[in-house]
Design a protein around this motif. Structure first.
Motif, mmCIF file in Angstrom:
data_model
loop_
_atom_site.group_PDB
_atom_site.id
_atom_site.type_symbol
_atom_site.label_atom_id
_atom_site.label_comp_id
_atom_site.label_asym_id
_atom_site.label_seq_id
_atom_site.Cartn_x
_atom_site.Cartn_y
_atom_site.Cartn_z
ATOM 1 N N HIS A 244 5.815 2.460 3.179
ATOM 2 C CA HIS A 244 4.774 2.026 2.242
ATOM 3 C C HIS A 244 3.904 0.923 2.835
ATOM 4 O O HIS A 244 3.761 -0.150 2.252
ATOM 5 C CB HIS A 244 5.397 1.583 0.917
ATOM 6 C CG HIS A 244 5.998 2.721 0.158
ATOM 7 N ND1 HIS A 244 5.249 3.614 -0.568
ATOM 8 C CD2 HIS A 244 7.276 3.140 0.034
ATOM 9 C CE1 HIS A 244 6.027 4.522 -1.119
ATOM 10 N NE2 HIS A 244 7.272 4.269 -0.764
ATOM 11 N N LEU A 245 3.379 1.223 3.997
ATOM 12 C CA LEU A 245 2.564 0.218 4.674
ATOM 13 C C LEU A 245 1.175 0.102 4.073
ATOM 14 O O LEU A 245 0.475 -0.865 4.299
ATOM 15 C CB LEU A 245 2.470 0.551 6.164
ATOM 16 C CG LEU A 245 3.823 0.429 6.878
ATOM 17 C CD1 LEU A 245 3.743 1.026 8.276
ATOM 18 C CD2 LEU A 245 4.271 -1.017 6.940
ATOM 19 N N ASP A 246 0.761 1.092 3.321
ATOM 20 C CA ASP A 246 -0.501 0.969 2.608
ATOM 21 C C ASP A 246 -0.296 1.443 1.178
ATOM 22 O O ASP A 246 0.821 1.724 0.761
ATOM 23 C CB ASP A 246 -1.597 1.764 3.322
ATOM 24 C CG ASP A 246 -1.246 3.231 3.393
ATOM 25 O OD1 ASP A 246 -0.776 3.785 2.382
ATOM 26 O OD2 ASP A 246 -1.434 3.837 4.460
ATOM 27 N N SER A 247 -1.395 1.528 0.464
ATOM 28 C CA SER A 247 -1.265 1.764 -0.970
ATOM 29 C C SER A 247 -1.274 3.244 -1.331
ATOM 30 O O SER A 247 -1.202 3.594 -2.494
ATOM 31 C CB SER A 247 -2.420 1.075 -1.695
ATOM 32 O OG SER A 247 -3.632 1.672 -1.292
ATOM 33 N N SER A 248 -1.324 4.115 -0.308
ATOM 34 C CA SER A 248 -1.603 5.511 -0.637
ATOM 35 C C SER A 248 -0.529 6.159 -1.503
ATOM 36 O O SER A 248 -0.817 7.060 -2.266
ATOM 37 C CB SER A 248 -1.797 6.323 0.648
ATOM 38 O OG SER A 248 -0.629 6.263 1.433
ATOM 39 N N LEU A 249 0.695 5.689 -1.407
ATOM 40 C CA LEU A 249 1.744 6.321 -2.212
ATOM 41 C C LEU A 249 2.309 5.371 -3.261
ATOM 42 O O LEU A 249 3.420 5.539 -3.742
ATOM 43 C CB LEU A 249 2.857 6.848 -1.319
ATOM 44 C CG LEU A 249 2.458 8.035 -0.442
ATOM 45 C CD1 LEU A 249 3.568 8.411 0.510
ATOM 46 C CD2 LEU A 249 2.084 9.236 -1.309
ATOM 47 N N ILE A 250 1.525 4.368 -3.582
ATOM 48 C CA ILE A 250 1.965 3.410 -4.589
ATOM 49 C C ILE A 250 1.115 3.577 -5.832
ATOM 50 O O ILE A 250 -0.107 3.723 -5.749
ATOM 51 C CB ILE A 250 1.867 1.974 -4.043
ATOM 52 C CG1 ILE A 250 2.900 1.837 -2.917
ATOM 53 C CG2 ILE A 250 2.122 0.953 -5.135
ATOM 54 C CD1 ILE A 250 2.823 0.552 -2.172
#
Lengths: 253, 253
Positions: B238-244
DNA sequence: CGGGTGCTTGATCTCTATCAACTGGTGTGG
DNA sequence: CCACACCAGTTGATAGAGATCAAGCACCCG
């Protein structure tokens, strides 16, 4: 509040780690949701799904499994009645593992939105749920160490002690024994062992008198000795409040 | 806000997963604390201590280690600059693992009380920190599966890819390579392998052209191929927001 | 009674751990 | 400047834990 049983159990679990105010308690017991029933070996949530609800286990035995590219499976967590299985999905679009039953199970599904809403309004609940996920993480760390460092027999014994303590905490231990309603295949998947080797190691443990099993009822003989031999210290499970910091008053504004 | 570097880095990490309001941002950047410096292989927090502060890594490479009864050690997490190492201690009286450096490191210590206070006043920050611990847990699950299911070479490669992605996220990858400042002993402790076997497996991986290492600089050849072979999918990081999940408006009162 | 599921067993293979020694680099002190 | 110690990495030999393969058994249930 008549009390939905799943919510009552989950609240009890949260409160074993620190009491809540009556308002917060009511708020939790008032969480809306729907019940769902499953048979044994049913998939509750598949890997790579978009979960929209948190799931409480009301009865039955449930696990979370990661399936790898090779097809091999690693069970990363077991869940007993009163556990929240899928709290982490509240923030994530995709589930990174499957949630499945081992026995018939009854669950209660709470929409994420309602839980998030509670945490925004009620810091004590936010804290309590955060704590729940921190304890989850603590257990994951322990599993990593167990799988990474201990050899088969100690590894098995360590997990048995964990499950024993967790069953005890919810009153499901009688006569020093508990029902472990999973197949050896599942146990092997949880421990990172092959079925055959697990089977033989289990027999060795029985042979050496560490525990007995009749059907799926496990009784651990001389828990203290096993605990010492495998370095089992239940504090990582945080089943009570003894190692949890008390609520401090927030600094006044 | 001039900006303490540790807080700036940590805030940046949090915001990669979802933006915060200006007020929340200011509140984080205003967190009080003290800096501490360490040499290589220093113990920051020993096992079984009572932690009173959360620790941000400003520079250096840090890990968390569980020491078992047998004396063997399992590294359960690595921490890079910008990470919060000890967020979970905020709720627990006892630390269940040691926090130690591998390189010289600079840290920033924030009293628990100040963080808890923020979470009580600011739901968005509570949410963001909760998310941080959920992602931690997601990584623990991945490690359990990695250690439990994959054999040596794939296990090593999988960890390398994880570290590569995490270094990339903080801008520490250059020319497709990064500095991995740990000894093979530490790598072995993270992977649940013996030193000798790790060493030989590393050589095999180099020999087969999967990666090169000069000194402690690692360059992964054909990341995609390795990722495919080892089933590496960075989404669990979860290094970016794409799956949050986005922040939903709370249900109006 | 047939078939399925879960458990058990024996044989074999292979990874991985263990033991022991050696190399090369670095650093320290005389 | 050399001697020495120390540490990380490497190597080879051997042993052992655990995986894999292949049957067989027992129980349950339709």
């Amino acid at each position: 509040m008549s009390g939905n049983r799943a919510l009552v159990q989950y609240l009890a679990k949260l409160e074993r780690r620190g009491a809540l105010e009556p308002d917060d308690r009511e708020a939790i017991l008032g969480l809306p949701g729907v019940h769902r029933e499953y048979g044994p070996n049913d998939i509750i949530i598949p890997q790579n799904a978009d979960a929209t609800h948190c799931i409480l286990v009301e009865s039955g035995f449930v696990s979370r499994v990661k399936t790898l590219e090779s097809g091999s499976r690693q069970i990363v967590a077991f869940h007993l009645p009163g556990d929240a299985v899928d709290l982490q999905s509240i923030m994530f679009v995709d589930t990174d593992h499957t949630i499945q039953t081992h026995t018939p199970a009854r669950t209660y599904w709470i929409p994420h939105r309602d839980i998030l809403d509670l945490t925004v309004r009620r810091p004590a609940i936010a804290r309590s749920l955060w704590l729940d996920t921190l304890i989850d993480a603590s257990i994951f760390r322990d599993w990593t160490a167990n799988v990474g460092q201990r050899r088969a027999q100690a590894r098995i014994a360590h997990l048995m002690l964990e499950l024993g303590e967790r069953f005890r905490a919810i009153g499901m231990v009688r006569d020093d024994s508990f029902e472990l309603p999973i197949t050896q295949v599942a146990l092997a998947e949880a421990l990172g062992l092959s079925l055959v080797h697990l089977n033989k190691s289990l027999q060795a443990l029985r042979h050496e008198g560490y525990f007995r099993a009749s059907g799926r009822r496990v009784s651990l003989k001389d828990v203290d000795k096993i605990a010492k031999a495998t370095g089992f210290d239940p504090s990582y499970l945080h089943l009570d409040s003894s190692l949890i910091k008390g609520v401090e008053e927030p600094i006044p504004a």
